[in-house]
Enzyme design. Structure first.
Site, PDB file in Angstrom:
ATOM      1  N   TYR A 153      38.202  48.212  50.265  1.00 60.05           N
ATOM      2  CA  TYR A 153      37.865  49.641  50.179  1.00 60.05           C
ATOM      3  C   TYR A 153      37.662  50.220  51.578  1.00 60.05           C
ATOM      4  O   TYR A 153      37.194  49.515  52.480  1.00 60.05           O
ATOM      5  CB  TYR A 153      36.620  49.856  49.317  1.00 60.05           C
ATOM      6  CG  TYR A 153      36.658  51.203  48.615  1.00 60.05           C
ATOM      7  CD1 TYR A 153      36.007  52.303  49.142  1.00 60.05           C
ATOM      8  CD2 TYR A 153      37.429  51.385  47.470  1.00 60.05           C
ATOM      9  CE1 TYR A 153      36.090  53.544  48.542  1.00 60.05           C
ATOM     10  CE2 TYR A 153      37.508  52.629  46.850  1.00 60.05           C
ATOM     11  CZ  TYR A 153      36.849  53.706  47.392  1.00 60.05           C
ATOM     12  OH  TYR A 153      36.934  54.936  46.793  1.00 60.05           O
ATOM     13  N   HIS A 207      42.528  55.440  41.621  1.00 58.53           N
ATOM     14  CA  HIS A 207      43.717  55.385  42.481  1.00 58.53           C
ATOM     15  C   HIS A 207      44.919  54.899  41.649  1.00 58.53           C
ATOM     16  O   HIS A 207      44.754  54.023  40.794  1.00 58.53           O
ATOM     17  CB  HIS A 207      43.443  54.384  43.605  1.00 58.53           C
ATOM     18  CG  HIS A 207      44.219  54.643  44.860  1.00 58.53           C
ATOM     19  ND1 HIS A 207      45.579  54.502  44.915  1.00 58.53           N
ATOM     20  CD2 HIS A 207      43.818  55.002  46.100  1.00 58.53           C
ATOM     21  CE1 HIS A 207      45.972  54.751  46.148  1.00 58.53           C
ATOM     22  NE2 HIS A 207      44.942  55.073  46.886  1.00 58.53           N
ATOM     23  N   GLY A 213      38.441  54.731  42.588  1.00 61.21           N
ATOM     24  CA  GLY A 213      38.425  55.813  43.583  1.00 61.21           C
ATOM     25  C   GLY A 213      38.067  57.157  42.976  1.00 61.21           C
ATOM     26  O   GLY A 213      37.605  58.047  43.674  1.00 61.21           O
TER      27      GLY A 213
END
Ligand code: YXS
Length: 259
Positions: A138, A64, A108
């Site tokens: 998360y 991410h 991610g």
């Protein structure tokens, strides 16, 4: 310039992550290019799609985009989050998506790779699930996706340590399908993709959707959902979450206080 390049031949789509300056971090812009690339492949009638990074990378994806993780008490992983959109686009693509991995897969990006249907990697590849490294709450859907691929003992170790695991360990636990030397990976991947493309695309599309829906058949009571959201809200409003992000930006080790 697109952050994901596309190619199409012999019923096979190839999507290449192409943002080396940020180690292919899954920014909103890169995910938009990835999702539009999948849309292009669907229109072209691709029977398999290979998701890769350029040959020889040290980092397949740094996960991410940390600079886009929201702060100030706002959930950093909502339904509309780019990573969630990427995972859904891959899971719902009507043909197998094959992740071809070289280098490190972080955070991610691990979930995005695990949402693919097949994963082939070089021996030097590594996989790290990193919420605990940053103090990130998360997403519930994302955690379930990890559970669908990784057995709990290994998943706990990966989540709690945030340490990378080797491709050898990943294949031992069934997290990836095959390990190939870097000079054989592409030929092997394209060979399997070609064999899949010669099977019934309608049947494979049905099988993929059946597997997706059955794997998601986890009833979650409203009370259980609200408890998890309550826990996530407490974490993403915490000082530790802020500390995790600041430590990354300041290129230092985080000092979590547990509050
Ligand atoms: O300093 P500049 O401007 O050159 O930018 C640097 C990094 O800041 C940037 N970069 C990233 N930017 C945003 N988000 C990222 N995830 C990210 N990763 C890297 O890219 C430029 C080059 O990075 P640098 O110098 O560190 O490269 P390197 O080759 O020395 O090291 C590569 C890595 C991947 C080992 C290193 O960049 C790294 O540790 N990146 C963070 C990996 C990580 O913790 N990813 C998890 C992201 S958060 C996430 O995925 C989920 C929300 S969760 O955490 O819950 O799983």
């Amino acid at each position: 310039m697109s952050l994901v390049t596309t190619d199409f031949k012999d019923h096979m789509g190839i999507l290449t992550l192409n943002h080396p300056e940020k180690r292919n971090a899954l920014s909103k812009a890169l995910i938009q290019d990835l999702v539009s690339g999948l849309r292009e492949m669907k229109q072209a009638g691709a029977r398999t799609v290979i998701l890769r990074a350029p040959q020889g990378v040290q980092v397949w994806s740094a996960g991410h985009d940390i600079q886009e993780l929201t702060v100030g008490g706002h959930d950093p992983q909502t339904y509309a989050d780019p990573l969630r959109q990427a995972v859904r686009a891959i899971e719902r693509f009507p043909a197998p998506v094959i992740a071809m991995i070289e280098g490190g897969v972080w955070g991610g990006a691990c979930e995005m790779v695990m949402s693919c249907d097949l994963i082939f990697a070089t021996p030097e590849s590594t996989f790290a699930i990193t919420p605990a490294r940053l103090g990130v709450a998360y997403s519930i859907d994302g955690t379930l996706n990890f559970m669908k691929t990784v057995g709990l003992p290994l998943l706990r170790e990966m989540l709690f340590t945030a340490d990378p695991i080797t491709a050898e360990r990943a294949v031992q636990y069934g997290l990836i399908n095959h390990i190939l030397p870097a000079d054989e990976l592409e030929r092997f991947t394209f060979g399997i993709a070609g064999r899949i493309a010669r099977n019934s695309p309608l049947c494979i599309s049905l099988l993929k959707e059946e597997l997706r829906i059955l794997a998601e058949a986890h009833p979650l009571t409203p009370e259980a959902f609200e408890r998890l959201q309550n826990l996530r809200r407490a974490l993403y409003s915490s000082e530790d979450y802020q500390e995790g992000l600041q430590a990354f930006f300041q290129k230092r080790t985080p000092d979590f206080k547990g509050r």
